[in-house]
Design a protein around this motif. Structure first.
Motif, PDB file in Angstrom:
ATOM      1  N   ASP A 159       0.833  -1.198   0.000  1.00  0.00           N
ATOM      2  CA  ASP A 159       0.000   0.000   0.000  1.00  0.00           C
ATOM      3  C   ASP A 159       0.872   1.253   0.000  1.00  0.00           C
ATOM      4  OD1 ASP A 159       0.975   0.156   2.627  1.00  0.00           O
ATOM      5  OD2 ASP A 159      -0.955   0.809   3.436  1.00  0.00           O
ATOM      6  N   ALA A 160       0.217   2.423   0.097  1.00  0.00           N
ATOM      7  CA  ALA A 160       0.940   3.687   0.066  1.00  0.00           C
ATOM      8  C   ALA A 160       1.890   3.829   1.253  1.00  0.00           C
ATOM      9  CB  ALA A 160      -0.057   4.844   0.043  1.00  0.00           C
ATOM     10  N   THR A 161       1.431   3.421   2.425  1.00  0.00           N
ATOM     11  CA  THR A 161       2.269   3.513   3.624  1.00  0.00           C
ATOM     12  C   THR A 161       3.563   2.736   3.435  1.00  0.00           C
ATOM     13  OG1 THR A 161       0.330   3.757   5.048  1.00  0.00           O
ATOM     14  CG2 THR A 161       2.369   3.004   6.090  1.00  0.00           C
ATOM     15  N   GLU A 162       3.435   1.519   2.933  1.00  0.00           N
ATOM     16  CA  GLU A 162       4.616   0.668   2.796  1.00  0.00           C
ATOM     17  C   GLU A 162       5.510   1.106   1.643  1.00  0.00           C
ATOM     18  OE1 GLU A 162       5.213  -3.676   4.175  1.00  0.00           O
ATOM     19  OE2 GLU A 162       4.093  -3.717   2.287  1.00  0.00           O
ATOM     20  N   ILE A 163       4.928   1.650   0.585  1.00  0.00           N
ATOM     21  CA  ILE A 163       5.747   2.148  -0.513  1.00  0.00           C
ATOM     22  C   ILE A 163       6.649   3.279  -0.023  1.00  0.00           C
ATOM     23  CG2 ILE A 163       5.670   3.446  -2.682  1.00  0.00           C
ATOM     24  CD1 ILE A 163       3.206   1.754  -3.435  1.00  0.00           C
ATOM     25  N   GLU A 164       6.081   4.207   0.725  1.00  0.00           N
ATOM     26  CA  GLU A 164       6.887   5.309   1.251  1.00  0.00           C
ATOM     27  C   GLU A 164       7.966   4.799   2.203  1.00  0.00           C
ATOM     28  OE1 GLU A 164       5.081   8.813   2.659  1.00  0.00           O
ATOM     29  OE2 GLU A 164       3.514   8.866   1.123  1.00  0.00           O
ATOM     30  N   ALA A 165       7.573   3.902   3.103  1.00  0.00           N
ATOM     31  CA  ALA A 165       8.535   3.368   4.075  1.00  0.00           C
ATOM     32  C   ALA A 165       9.618   2.548   3.388  1.00  0.00           C
ATOM     33  CB  ALA A 165       7.808   2.522   5.111  1.00  0.00           C
ATOM     34  N   VAL A 188      -4.387   3.297   1.299  1.00  0.00           N
ATOM     35  CA  VAL A 188      -3.746   3.176   2.606  1.00  0.00           C
ATOM     36  C   VAL A 188      -4.416   2.014   3.323  1.00  0.00           C
ATOM     37  CG1 VAL A 188      -3.306   4.278   4.827  1.00  0.00           C
ATOM     38  CG2 VAL A 188      -3.244   5.633   2.706  1.00  0.00           C
ATOM     39  N   VAL A 189      -3.674   0.941   3.518  1.00  0.00           N
ATOM     40  CA  VAL A 189      -4.208  -0.287   4.108  1.00  0.00           C
ATOM     41  C   VAL A 189      -3.654  -0.514   5.511  1.00  0.00           C
ATOM     42  CG1 VAL A 189      -4.367  -2.799   3.848  1.00  0.00           C
ATOM     43  CG2 VAL A 189      -4.459  -1.316   1.821  1.00  0.00           C
ATOM     44  N   LEU A 190      -2.375  -0.301   5.688  1.00  0.00           N
ATOM     45  CA  LEU A 190      -1.707  -0.614   6.944  1.00  0.00           C
ATOM     46  C   LEU A 190      -1.986   0.452   7.998  1.00  0.00           C
ATOM     47  CD1 LEU A 190       1.650  -1.800   5.387  1.00  0.00           C
ATOM     48  CD2 LEU A 190      -0.179  -3.234   6.304  1.00  0.00           C
ATOM     49  N   GLU A 191      -2.011   0.012   9.245  1.00  0.00           N
ATOM     50  CA  GLU A 191      -2.331   0.905  10.357  1.00  0.00           C
ATOM     51  C   GLU A 191      -1.209   1.929  10.580  1.00  0.00           C
ATOM     52  OE1 GLU A 191      -5.098   1.024  12.057  1.00  0.00           O
ATOM     53  OE2 GLU A 191      -6.005  -0.679  10.988  1.00  0.00           O
ATOM     54  N   PRO A 192      -1.554   3.114  11.097  1.00  0.00           N
ATOM     55  CA  PRO A 192      -0.514   4.099  11.442  1.00  0.00           C
ATOM     56  C   PRO A 192       0.505   3.482  12.402  1.00  0.00           C
ATOM     57  CG  PRO A 192      -2.699   5.090  11.576  1.00  0.00           C
ATOM     58  CD  PRO A 192      -2.915   3.614  11.372  1.00  0.00           C
ATOM     59  N   GLY A 193       1.754   3.795  12.162  1.00  0.00           N
ATOM     60  CA  GLY A 193       2.798   3.244  13.005  1.00  0.00           C
ATOM     61  C   GLY A 193       3.383   1.945  12.496  1.00  0.00           C
ATOM     62  N   TYR A 194       2.828   1.428  11.377  1.00  0.00           N
ATOM     63  CA  TYR A 194       3.383   0.202  10.795  1.00  0.00           C
ATOM     64  C   TYR A 194       4.853   0.421  10.445  1.00  0.00           C
ATOM     65  CZ  TYR A 194       4.450  -3.314   7.238  1.00  0.00           C
ATOM     66  OH  TYR A 194       5.044  -4.314   6.509  1.00  0.00           O
ATOM     67  N   LYS A 195       5.669  -0.530  10.799  1.00  0.00           N
ATOM     68  CA  LYS A 195       7.099  -0.420  10.555  1.00  0.00           C
ATOM     69  C   LYS A 195       7.527  -1.415   9.482  1.00  0.00           C
ATOM     70  CE  LYS A 195      11.649  -0.730  12.776  1.00  0.00           C
ATOM     71  NZ  LYS A 195      12.379  -1.038  14.037  1.00  0.00           N
ATOM     72  N   PHE A 196       8.112  -0.885   8.408  1.00  0.00           N
ATOM     73  CA  PHE A 196       8.667  -1.742   7.361  1.00  0.00           C
ATOM     74  C   PHE A 196      10.138  -1.995   7.641  1.00  0.00           C
ATOM     75  CE2 PHE A 196      11.261  -2.093   3.553  1.00  0.00           C
ATOM     76  CZ  PHE A 196      10.695  -3.195   2.944  1.00  0.00           C
ATOM     77  N   GLU A 197      10.535  -3.253   7.505  1.00  0.00           N
ATOM     78  CA  GLU A 197      11.939  -3.616   7.675  1.00  0.00           C
ATOM     79  C   GLU A 197      12.300  -4.635   6.617  1.00  0.00           C
ATOM     80  OE1 GLU A 197      14.950  -5.377  11.137  1.00  0.00           O
ATOM     81  OE2 GLU A 197      12.838  -4.975  11.591  1.00  0.00           O
ATOM     82  N   ILE A 198      13.342  -4.363   5.868  1.00  0.00           N
ATOM     83  CA  ILE A 198      13.763  -5.288   4.812  1.00  0.00           C
ATOM     84  C   ILE A 198      14.022  -6.664   5.403  1.00  0.00           C
ATOM     85  CG2 ILE A 198      15.590  -5.806   3.140  1.00  0.00           C
ATOM     86  CD1 ILE A 198      15.929  -2.803   2.724  1.00  0.00           C
TER      87      ILE A 198
END
Length: 330
Positions: A159-165, A188-198
């Motif tokens: 989603d948009a959140t994860e693309i930016e992160a 925007v699918v993921l909740e605020p504060g979702y943390k992306f980590e490779i």
């Protein structure tokens, strides 16, 4: 999250990608994130193979025209130029469509980038079945191809959140990356504060009857399906796997141990991608668990309206629900 939030849908070349489901969305999250990074990272440069408008890199071009290069319709040259810039100390973000980055430039990615471990980020639009332009433009096997290249990190955000992160994360990551891209108005699918980590999967929903392991925009469908299944008395968990390589085998094994049945969901052919990685992970961990695959068949997909094609080939919330409800009678 940056500005540009609105209700809408993801667009690709004028085609409705049929994602969003009424959710809020962000316009061009990749380009916005890259432009923000550009202010603090003068080493970042942007490139495209005559597809700037359709890969959402124009916000970066508009902000840093002297650090943006359009090499024309020449994907092999795109990768070669990016490699040269990386050798000169730059961090190139090279955008094109997934089919062109893989089918046309595969050897350049493997040898010019990965073999030399160069710090180039390939951002690939039209992943899987997100365009009605048929087999010439549908990157339905790109994850399988790219995960076979040693040293190449492969990412499929949802989603948009994860693309930016993910854009921010890969800018900091010292090595070659292939990232799928949803463009236009991205939900925007993921909740605020979702943390992306490779390299890390995220359990987004607990469940005990069935576990859905998903990647890319299929995670949105998986979450919606789990909600619908709950109303039918079926407890469905969701494990989102945004990184195809390196793959989080430990998270998959742990997740599998908490449910009775595994279902994989991917916007990709059902060979060589997420489903194959899940099965490999379970086998390596000595876990015997039934796995049902949802994804595209091993064939080229015809031209047509994107919502119609996605419904025909089972990339919908309804298809996931139907598959899981049918498991009890199988």
């Amino acid at each position: 999250m940056s500005g540009g939030v609105q209700a809408g849908r993801t667009l690709a070349m004028g085609q409705d990608e049929a994602v969003g489901g009424g959710r809020q969305s962000v316009e061009a999250p990749f380009g916005r994130a890259l432009a923000r990074l550009g202010h603090s990272r003068p080493d970042i440069v942007g490139l495209t193979a005559d597809l700037g408008k359709y890969t959402d890199i124009l916000p970066f071009r508009d902000a840093f025209s002297d650090r943006f290069f359009n090499v024309g319709m020449a994907e092999q040259n795109l990768v070669a130029v990016a490699a040269g810039l990386a050798r000169a100390g730059k961090v190139p973000f090279a955008t094109t469509y997934g089919v062109f980055a893989t089918r046309r430039a595969y050897d350049f990615v493997a040898i010019a980038l990965a073999h030399s471990n160069l710090n180039v980020k390939i951002v690939a639009g039209l992943p899987g079945l997100t365009t009605g332009y048929g087999g010439t433009h549908q990157a339905i096997e790109d994850l399988a191809l790219m995960r076979m290249i040693p040293g190449l990190t492969v990412i499929d955000p949802c989603d948009a959140t994860e693309i930016e992160a993910a854009t921010e994360a890969v800018a900091e990551y010292p090595g070659p990356v292939y990232m799928r891209l949803l463009r236009g108005s991205v939900p925007v699918v993921l909740e605020p504060g979702y943390k992306f980590e490779i390299g890390k999967a995220r359990r987004l929903r607990e469940g005990s009857d069935v576990g859905i392991i998903s990647t890319g925009f299929m995670t949105e469908r998986a979450l919606d399906a789990a909600e619908a299944l709950q109303k039918q008395g079926i407890s469905a968990g969701v494990l989102h796997v945004p990184t195809i390589k390196p793959f989080d085998t430990a998270a998959v094994a742990e997740f599998a141990g908490s449910v009775d049945h595994i279902v994989t969901a991917e916007n990709h052919v059902m060979v060589g991608g997420l489903a194959s990685l899940v099965v490999e992970s379970l086998f390596g961990a000595g876990i015997a668990k039934k796995v049902t695959r949802i994804g595209l068949p091993d064939r080229y997909v015809e031209c047509g309206a994107v919502p119609t094609l996605q419904a025909k080939y089972g990339l919908t919330t309804e298809a996931i629900v139907a598959t899981i409800t049918g498991l009890g009678s199988a």
